[in-house]
Design an enzyme around this catalytic site. Structure first.
Site, PDB file in Angstrom:
ATOM      1  N   ASP A  34     -14.331   1.122   9.166  1.00 54.40           N
ATOM      2  CA  ASP A  34     -14.522   0.433   7.888  1.00 54.40           C
ATOM      3  C   ASP A  34     -14.396  -1.074   8.056  1.00 54.40           C
ATOM      4  OD1 ASP A  34     -14.876   0.232   5.098  1.00 54.40           O
ATOM      5  OD2 ASP A  34     -12.720   0.136   4.777  1.00 54.40           O
TER       6      ASP A  34
ATOM      7  N   GLU B 209      -6.893   5.394   2.118  1.00 51.15           N
ATOM      8  CA  GLU B 209      -6.110   4.444   2.908  1.00 51.15           C
ATOM      9  C   GLU B 209      -4.699   4.975   3.120  1.00 51.15           C
ATOM     10  OE1 GLU B 209      -6.223   0.490   1.485  1.00 51.15           O
ATOM     11  OE2 GLU B 209      -8.398   0.302   1.634  1.00 51.15           O
TER      12      GLU B 209
ATOM     13  N   ASP C  51      -6.794  -5.437   6.563  1.00 54.35           N
ATOM     14  CA  ASP C  51      -7.282  -4.207   5.940  1.00 54.35           C
ATOM     15  C   ASP C  51      -7.571  -3.124   6.973  1.00 54.35           C
ATOM     16  OD1 ASP C  51      -7.958  -2.513   3.931  1.00 54.35           O
ATOM     17  OD2 ASP C  51      -9.905  -3.407   3.488  1.00 54.35           O
TER      18      ASP C  51
ATOM     19  N   ILE D 202       2.990  -9.336   4.417  1.00 55.06           N
ATOM     20  CA  ILE D 202       3.081 -10.677   3.842  1.00 55.06           C
ATOM     21  C   ILE D 202       1.684 -11.168   3.486  1.00 55.06           C
ATOM     22  CG2 ILE D 202       2.947 -11.914   6.052  1.00 55.06           C
ATOM     23  CD1 ILE D 202       5.070 -13.844   4.820  1.00 55.06           C
ATOM     24  N   LEU D 203       1.576 -11.782   2.320  1.00 56.24           N
ATOM     25  CA  LEU D 203       0.307 -12.347   1.873  1.00 56.24           C
ATOM     26  C   LEU D 203       0.221 -13.796   2.309  1.00 56.24           C
ATOM     27  CD1 LEU D 203      -0.554 -11.148  -1.758  1.00 56.24           C
ATOM     28  CD2 LEU D 203      -1.931 -10.907   0.291  1.00 56.24           C
TER      29      LEU D 203
ATOM     30  N   LYS E  75       0.860  -1.176   0.000  1.00 62.60           N
ATOM     31  CA  LYS E  75       0.000   0.000   0.000  1.00 62.60           C
ATOM     32  C   LYS E  75       0.903   1.235   0.000  1.00 62.60           C
ATOM     33  CE  LYS E  75      -4.126  -1.972   2.113  1.00 62.60           C
ATOM     34  NZ  LYS E  75      -5.186  -1.824   3.134  1.00 62.60           N
TER      35      LYS E  75
END
Length: 569
Positions: free
Chosen positions: A454, A302, A474, A386-387, A281
């Site tokens: 959110d 964001e 998120d 990290i995903l 991001k």
């Protein structure tokens, strides 16, 4: 002749005076610019320690807020400029430290009641529930019969209506009370069922699949990290693997950059080698940018530094439910453009200021006017997280948050107008008669501390089975304002009045040691400096106090054992 000399002298005096004023103004301007340059050169100064945090905050110089449109074009230097020192906090209730200390003492005195499972007779509860429903149906039937009569006395009818409303209210209170007992009993039953269950980690779960399809990944740092991803947390704070995976996120060469199509704002997926994928991001607004009061939560931008701060707060809180993330400085050309897939590469361009930019493809802020640009030239700050493995490798469960907002400027969600919403929709639902209920209240506490409105869905890895913790993903729209505490985020805790015992214990420690100090200490390990300005750190202490006051109100209403639940976590 004398008059001529006098005129010449007067003219000389006026000229010398004007020259002196010009020299003085020029000298003052040079000094001011030099002072400003010195201020800008100190952007990596350390934040004050816990003793001087408030004192440092009071000594800061006053500066106006940066408007949204200017914020997108601002340089990083604005991040370390001082905030308004005399700001007021909106929506702040009265905070009494004595009340909090009494709450701690009360919970500690009832510790045995909290951790002891007290079996209830569920059959007895079910009968109470059935009787309540039958009573309600009889009352409604009698009302219809009464209303059918043509010659009823109006005054008598009004009195019966008031009596009926009072009876309804009394039955509702009794039903809610019995429902709370039933839910506590189901949570204890759930605890006994899973308390001896061993943690499941992703590495063991995926070993055979990876060995067949990509055996080279078995010897990577990524696979070692998967051993610390379990059904209870997504990293181990004390593990050396966490430090190693953060180091790789910070230093590994980028092999490919593509765009994540999900979400409303631009996010990139970076392949970093060793099996590691990272979610990027980018820098969008300065650290001192505040969400404008007229902007809705769903139109907020964001912030990369909010993601970083949320991870560090998650680690301090002991949740360990935010995947590891770190701040990184990238070169847009060599790190991103040269490794971008064709669809992403088409969105890169050079701005009029000769900075390299890209706009991506998303629902919000993905046009030339809101492009992500180097600050300056090619250099870009970003957060890199990290995903975790995605479908079809690992199945995820996306749960609609029962306290989801309406995402409309004109409509309100049902929970905003119904104070009995938790009993009607949440506690009545068998789906929440397990750890999910307390995970939801943990998430509400976390979101309140970071100011995140959110939270429309809750996520967990369903491949782990039912005893799986929520993963706090998120968090980019958090830390938007430090002068406002949105109490509606606490609605799940206020209406349900349930709270996990282990979380309460942790909050007790953080309150005594000061949450802001511990978080500030953790943030100092980041390469990017000043992730949170002092005002946000101070707001965290204030919000923790508000949260503890709310728990105290619940305890007054339902007792310690009726609110604080020990589910073995």
């Amino acid at each position: 002749m004398r008059q001529m000399r006098l005129r010449i002298r007067c003219c000389l005096i006026v000229i010398l005076t004007i020259l002196s004023i010009i020299m003085f103004v020029s000298f003052y301007t040079i000094l001011s610019q030099t002072h400003e340059i010195e201020q800008k050169s100190n952007i990596f100064k350390k934040l004050p320690d816990k003793r001087n945090l408030n004192h440092h905050h009071q000594q800061q110089q006053q500066q106006q807020h940066i408007p949204f449109w200017q914020a997108l074009e601002a340089q990083n230097i604005y991040d370390i400029n001082s905030m308004p020192r005399n700001y007021t906090v909106e929506n702040q209730p009265n905070i009494n430290d004595k009340i909090i200390e009494n709450l701690f003492q009360l919970v500690n005195n009832h510790k045995l009641d909290i951790i002891t499972d007290k079996e209830m007779n569920i059959d007895e509860f079910d009968q109470t529930f059935i009787d309540t429903i039958i009573t309600k149906k009889k009352r409604k039937f009698n009302q219809k019969q009464d209303n059918a009569g043509d010659n009823l006395n109006t005054k008598r009818h009004k009195n019966d209506e008031k009596l009926s409303m009072a009876t309804e209210k009394m039955i509702s209170k009794k039903y809610n009370r019995e429902l709370r007992k039933y839910v506590i009993n189901t949570l204890w039953t759930y605890k006994r069922k899973y308390q001896d269950m061993k943690e499941i980690n992703l590495a063991d779960m995926l070993y055979e699949k990876i060995e067949q399809n990509e055996p080279e990944k078995l010897n990577t740092i990524w696979f070692e990290y998967l051993k610390t991803v379990t059904n209870l947390h997504v990293y181990n704070t004390d593990s050396k693997i966490l430090r190693r995976i953060l180091y790789r996120l910070l230093n590994n060469e980028i092999l490919q950059a593509s765009e994540l199509t999900q979400g409303t704002q631009i996010k990139l997926i970076l392949e970093l080698g060793d099996g590691i994928e990272g979610l990027l991001k980018p820098y969008r607004v300065p650290r001192n940018y505040q969400t404008l009061p007229d902007h809705y939560y769903f139109s907020d931008i964001e912030r990369h530094h909010a993601e970083i701060a949320s991870f560090h707060l998650d680690r301090v809180l002991g949740f360990n439910r935010v995947p590891p993330i770190i701040g990184r400085i990238l070169n847009i050309t060599s790190d991103l453009l040269e490794h971008a897939v064709p669809d992403l590469a088409k969105t890169f361009f050079i701005s009029p200021a000769n900075n390299t930019c890209f706009r991506g493809r998303c629902s919000y802020y993905c046009d030339t006017g809101h492009a992500v640009c180097g600050r300056p030239k090619d250099f870009l700050e970003a957060s890199l997280q990290i995903l975790l493995p995605r479908p079809p490798v690992v199945e995820w469960h996306k749960i609609t948050h029962p306290y989801r907002r309406s995402y409309s400027a004109t409509k309100y969600a049902k929970w905003e107008s119904n104070e009995n919403y938790c009993y009607d929709k949440v506690l009545n639902d068998d789906y929440y008669h397990n750890r999910l209920l307390l995970d939801m209240t943990d998430l509400a506490a976390f979101d309140f501390l970071i100011g995140n409105m959110d939270r429309h869905h809750m996520m967990r890895i369903s491949s782990f089975g039912p005893n799986s913790a929520l993963i706090h993903l998120d968090n980019g729209r958090s830390f938007g304002r430090y002068d406002y505490d949105d109490l509606t985020i606490l609605t799940p805790i206020r209406q349900c009045c349930f709270f996990r015992y282990s979380t309460f214990q942790r909050f007790q420690i953080l309150y005594k040691q000061r949450l802001s100090v511990l978080l500030n200490r953790s943030l100092k390990t980041e390469r990017l400096k000043l992730i949170l300005i002092n005002e946000h750190l101070i707001a965290l202490d204030r919000r923790l106090n508000i949260l503890l006051h709310l728990i105290n109100d619940c305890v007054k209403q339902h007792s310690v054992a009726g609110v604080i639940v020990h589910d073995g976590i």
